[in-house]
Every structure is written in structure tokens, then in C-alpha cells.
Motif scaffolding. Sequence first.
Motif, PDB file in Angstrom:
ATOM      1  N   ARG A  88       0.833  -1.201   0.000  1.00  0.00           N
ATOM      2  CA  ARG A  88       0.000   0.000   0.000  1.00  0.00           C
ATOM      3  C   ARG A  88       0.870   1.255   0.000  1.00  0.00           C
ATOM      4  N   THR A  97      -4.795   5.808   1.858  1.00  0.00           N
ATOM      5  CA  THR A  97      -3.952   4.746   1.331  1.00  0.00           C
ATOM      6  C   THR A  97      -4.563   4.207   0.043  1.00  0.00           C
ATOM      7  N   ARG A 117      -3.988   0.541  -2.367  1.00  0.00           N
ATOM      8  CA  ARG A 117      -3.285  -0.720  -2.571  1.00  0.00           C
ATOM      9  C   ARG A 117      -2.849  -0.787  -4.027  1.00  0.00           C
ATOM     10  N   ASN A 142      -9.598   0.874  -2.580  1.00  0.00           N
ATOM     11  CA  ASN A 142      -9.106   1.949  -3.446  1.00  0.00           C
ATOM     12  C   ASN A 142     -10.207   2.910  -3.863  1.00  0.00           C
TER      13      ASN A 142
END
Length: 257
Positions: free
Chosen positions: A161, A173, A175, A240
Amino acid sequence: MTTATPQSPTTWTTWHADRVAAVTAPDGAAALTGTHWIHATGPTDAVEAPGAPGRWYIDDDGSEVDLVGTGLSGGWATPVRLAPGERVSDGGLTLVGHSRAGDVALRVFDATSGNRTSVSGIEVFDHDPDWEVTAHFVADPATVTVTSADGFETSGETAGRLEFTLPDGTDHTLRVTDADGGFFVSFSDAGRAAGTHAFRFLHIPAPDADGNTVIDFNRAELPAFAFSGAFHCPLPSAANVLDVPVPAGERRVARLR
């Protein structure tokens, strides 16, 4: 953590022009008229593919699976043999071999299709250096389910991440997966409610020795699916989906009215 070095707006303008040229090319994303899965396994049961000349079947020699086209007329050589990723063209029509999870398809790109000729460009947000954010990579490999735009699901591997702070001061964050020596991510953001495409792609440089890299949201790309529904692009995973708008990068396809 190091600070991102802003890219030149001129460099970004060139990138944007190159993107428009690529997707509107005679065999660009906007020209795709169909992805046709082929299951015939020999010349006797070869099938037609809409928009493509001839008839098509799969030839599996044990080491490679090719598409074979027979009976193509005009300027086409026959038979045509296409491994996944290979292409042939007569100038207006481009035929491309494609594969996914062991299945094989013929992709047809037609330079004269209304879907291509109606594209006038790509709407973008103005370049903003604030949206070039420094991120820190945390190695955290995981197996995830990847869902494509047509609903197909398969397993995928994420490398870890990226942790970063957006211009509004909020921490987030994403990934990421390994790709082309750097990272790739399919992401969505709250801006879709205001007309930004439902999801976009980012290509991110590999991190330095300290694990730092730069996410340039100014280069957020529309997926090929935005230009043609015949593409089967990967949708963002739940991890995401950013809960804030990202007013940077490509926004949506511009079409002639």
C-alpha cells in the motif's frame, strides 16, 4: 519523508496531447467495436466474429494458444494467426488477439466506427502541482479478488500500500500492484458524483531506497472502458475508493454533439 518535485505544466500538456492522440488513433481505445470470445477448436466449426472478416477458431499446440482466421477476402492474408497481443491491420480495420484466464478472444478495432469518430478529446482538470503528492510504500503483499467491468472475477496479487496526505490534509492509502517497474492502481473518488468517470487508473514510479515515491494525480487516466464498453478493465477494490473528490487528471470523454 522527502517532498515531491513538481512536474512542469508543459510536460503535463505534452502528456495530455499524447493521450488524446493514442486513444483516438485508428486502432486506439475508442476504435474498439468488440471483444469476441472464441471457443471453436478447429476449422470445421470456425465461427464468425461481428465486424471481422472470415471465420475464426482456436489452435492450441500445447505451448501456445493462437487464434486462426480463415477465408479472409480482399487485402488480408489467409490464414491469419494471432497469438495474444499480436495484431494485423488493413489500415481501417485492426484485429488483435486477446486472452484472459485461459480464454481467447478476437478484438476488432474499426477506424470508421461512430464511437471513434465522435470523440473530440478528453476533458481534464487544470494542472495543479498540489496534486503531486509524496507517498510512502509499505510492503504488504495480499491476494485480492479483481472484478472486471464485465463482472468477471479472478485473483490478483497486490504488492502493498501507498500512504499519503492529500492537499486537504486528509490521510489515505491505495493498494497497488507491480507493473512495468513501478506500480499500477485502479481507483475511484467522490468526484464521480460531479461527473468524473466512475474510476480511473494511475501509473506510479517505483519507490526510492527509503520507500518514497510520488503519486501524480494530474496524470490520472480514464480506463479504456471509458472509450469503449467492449473493454473489460479492472474495477477498483473497496480499498481503493477514496471518500474525497480528486479534481486532477482526466475527467471524462469529450464527444461531438
